[in-house]
Design a protein around this motif. Structure first.
Motif, PDB file in Angstrom:
ATOM      1  N   ASP A   1     -16.865   6.795 -67.927  1.00  0.00           N
ATOM      2  CA  ASP A   1     -17.568   7.025 -69.201  1.00  0.00           C
ATOM      3  C   ASP A   1     -18.966   6.435 -69.160  1.00  0.00           C
ATOM      4  N   LEU A   2     -19.081   5.277 -68.507  1.00  0.00           N
ATOM      5  CA  LEU A   2     -20.368   4.590 -68.390  1.00  0.00           C
ATOM      6  C   LEU A   2     -20.593   4.258 -66.917  1.00  0.00           C
ATOM      7  N   VAL A   3     -21.864   4.178 -66.529  1.00  0.00           N
ATOM      8  CA  VAL A   3     -22.183   3.802 -65.147  1.00  0.00           C
ATOM      9  C   VAL A   3     -23.159   2.625 -65.181  1.00  0.00           C
TER      10      VAL A   3
ATOM     11  N   PRO B   1     -21.888  11.108 -67.484  1.00  0.00           N
ATOM     12  CA  PRO B   1     -21.341   9.997 -68.292  1.00  0.00           C
ATOM     13  C   PRO B   1     -22.050   9.917 -69.644  1.00  0.00           C
ATOM     14  N   VAL B   2     -21.483   9.113 -70.550  1.00  0.00           N
ATOM     15  CA  VAL B   2     -22.129   8.893 -71.851  1.00  0.00           C
ATOM     16  C   VAL B   2     -23.525   8.312 -71.634  1.00  0.00           C
TER      17      VAL B   2
ATOM     18  N   PHE C   1     -28.373  12.430 -68.996  1.00  0.00           N
ATOM     19  CA  PHE C   1     -27.793  11.405 -69.876  1.00  0.00           C
ATOM     20  C   PHE C   1     -28.766  10.215 -69.903  1.00  0.00           C
ATOM     21  N   PRO C   2     -28.681   9.373 -70.950  1.00  0.00           N
ATOM     22  CA  PRO C   2     -29.620   8.241 -71.005  1.00  0.00           C
ATOM     23  C   PRO C   2     -29.331   7.197 -69.929  1.00  0.00           C
ATOM     24  N   VAL C   3     -30.390   6.687 -69.338  1.00  0.00           N
ATOM     25  CA  VAL C   3     -30.249   5.589 -68.371  1.00  0.00           C
ATOM     26  C   VAL C   3     -31.181   4.461 -68.824  1.00  0.00           C
ATOM     27  N   ILE C   4     -30.593   3.362 -69.229  1.00  0.00           N
ATOM     28  CA  ILE C   4     -31.402   2.204 -69.633  1.00  0.00           C
ATOM     29  C   ILE C   4     -31.773   1.424 -68.375  1.00  0.00           C
TER      30      ILE C   4
ATOM     31  N   SER D   1     -26.703  -3.696 -73.074  1.00  0.00           N
ATOM     32  CA  SER D   1     -27.204  -2.315 -72.977  1.00  0.00           C
ATOM     33  C   SER D   1     -26.041  -1.335 -72.843  1.00  0.00           C
ATOM     34  N   LEU D   2     -25.003  -1.706 -72.075  1.00  0.00           N
ATOM     35  CA  LEU D   2     -23.822  -0.825 -71.970  1.00  0.00           C
ATOM     36  C   LEU D   2     -23.169  -0.654 -73.343  1.00  0.00           C
TER      37      LEU D   2
END
Ligand SMILES: NC(=O)c1ccc[n+]([C@@H]2O[C@H](COP(=O)([O-])OP(=O)(O)OC[C@H]3O[C@@H](n4cnc5c(N)ncnc54)[C@H](O)[C@@H]3O)[C@@H](O)[C@H]2O)c1
Length: 380
Positions: free
Chosen positions: A99-101, A119-120, A143-146, A337-338
């Motif tokens: 779901d998250l990376v 992923p989300v 997808f958004p990547v912070i 951030s996650l």
């Protein structure tokens, strides 16, 4: 790591990751284990791997046996893993469709893109990974990547002071050499280079900075360092330290011009900033200690290298990575951030973006408090 432990305690109540899987790619060592504990406390199921050569298997043993993490954390690394195992592990994590990376070099994100998984959201730890996302994968990340590295907090506390202190400390410990009056050429005066130059000077070295960006070169000069081009440092540098995030910064021709006894050190994320592979072809290294090699050039000069040109403060034996306080801050930015991606990921634009201001403010305040600096009153 009080700031991260406090975030973990908060997650234990709010459970932001309940029912979610996190694909985790970060050096596995005691400090990142605290991040894994915080994410697991928040309900995450984690499938993890380190970067090649940086996994500490004692930490793996603790995480996979400790009651708090054992059932929630799978780590794929095995001793002796090389490039093919690393590539297979990246594909294996992407295939679980996390779901998250959480990534460190953008290779896990790339594996997700190659496998068609969205992923989300994701976080990216490094400068090198941010370069890849903005160049190789520009326009392809849906997808958004912070980008944690873009946080001003991480730049100051981790890249400048943490990397500076730990790189210089590792060089001294591996070589048992005093830096007083050594001429050290630091390639790159970005956040890491600034810190390396600063801490090397504090140890008595004469630092010369090589930088391609004229504004940063001017900053180095204003900070009191000598500034020069590559060709001007090659015949005088006792130590060369790269911190650019770019390949082939110190090539074989440059290495061959260095003075007898020069030492090669890379602080950048990838092992291609200094052409150690090219050096190995003309002058195979003989091991002096587990992280230190001597290369006898055909010219008769001896060149030394640490950790085969890999990221020195992590890959050298005895390299502990950044100081614990810097990692406390950087890994709390990761954890928060996650959690923000779970809360607001669907509202965020696709692609690389900075850490939200509210997280930077929250973490800066928490770190000041942990240093006993917040709310302190001064007598006049
Ligand atoms: N050792 C560690 O623990 C650690 C921690 C964080 C980041 N890093 C890595 O360190 C590297 C640098 O990170 P940063 O945050 O300082 O990046 P940065 O972007 O702030 O700085 C890089 C600097 O290198 C300069 N540069 C690029 N090519 C050059 C060349 N050929 N010659 C001279 N200068 C050149 C750029 O102009 C820039 O000023 C990256 O690979 C990053 O992933 C390492």
């Amino acid at each position: 790591m009080p700031v991260l432990v406090a975030a973990g305690a908060e997650f234990e109540v709010s459970r932001p990751f309940a029912g979610l899987t996190i694909g985790f790619r970060l050096h596995i060592e005691p400090k990142t284990a605290v991040l894994i504990e915080a994410l697991v406390a928040g309900g995450a199921q984690i499938i993890a791997m380190g970067n090649e050569g940086t996994t500490q298997f004692g930490t793996v043993e603790v995480l996979t046996q400790d009651a708090t993490t054992a059932g929630s954390c799978e780590i794929l690394d095995r001793p002796g893993d090389g490039p093919s195992e690393t590539a297979a592990n990246l594909r294996r994590i992407a295939a679980t469709k996390p779901d998250l990376v959480l990534d460190n070099g953008a290779e896990l994100i790339a594996a997700c893109l190659a496998g068609g998984h969205r992923p989300v959201g994701a976080t990216e730890e490094t400068t090198s990974g941010a370069f890849r996302l903005r160049e190789e994968h520009a326009g392809n990340v849906s997808f958004p990547v912070i980008v944690i590295n873009d946080s001003p907090l991480k730049s100051i506390v981790e890249n400048k002071h943490g990397v500076g202190e730990s790189v210089v400390d590792t060089v001294v410990r591996v070589t048992n050499m005093s830096l007083h009056k050594k001429r050290i050429a630091v390639f790159g005066y970005g956040w890491c280079g600034r810190g390396i130059a600063l801490y090397a000077r504090q140890r008595g070295a004469d630092v010369v900075v090589v930088e391609i960006d004229p504004i940063k070169a001017l900053e180095a000069a204003m900070d009191g360092f000598d500034v020069a081009g590559t060709s001007q440092v090659t015949d005088t540098a006792d130590v060369v330290i790269t911190a650019t995030g770019r390949p082939d910064v110190v090539n074989l021709a440059t290495i061959q011009q260095l003075p007898d006894g020069a030492l090669l050190v890379n602080a950048g994320h990838d092992d291609n900033e200094i052409d150690i592979r090219g050096l190995e072809l003309v002058a195979p290294g003989s091991e002096l200690s587990p992280s230190l090699k001597r290369h006898d050039l055909p010219s008769g000069a001896e060149i030394f290298s640490i950790a085969d040109g890999r990221i020195v403060n992590l890959a050298a034996v005895g390299g502990n990575g950044n100081p614990i306080e810097a990692m406390d801050l950087g890994l709390t930015l990761q954890a928060r951030s996650l959690a923000a991606l779970v809360d607001t990921g669907s509202d965020l634009a696709a692609g690389p973006q900075p850490v939200p201001d509210v997280i930077n403010d929250n973490v800066a305040t928490a770190m000041l408090q942990s240093m006993g600096q917040m709310g302190r009153t001064y007598r006049t």
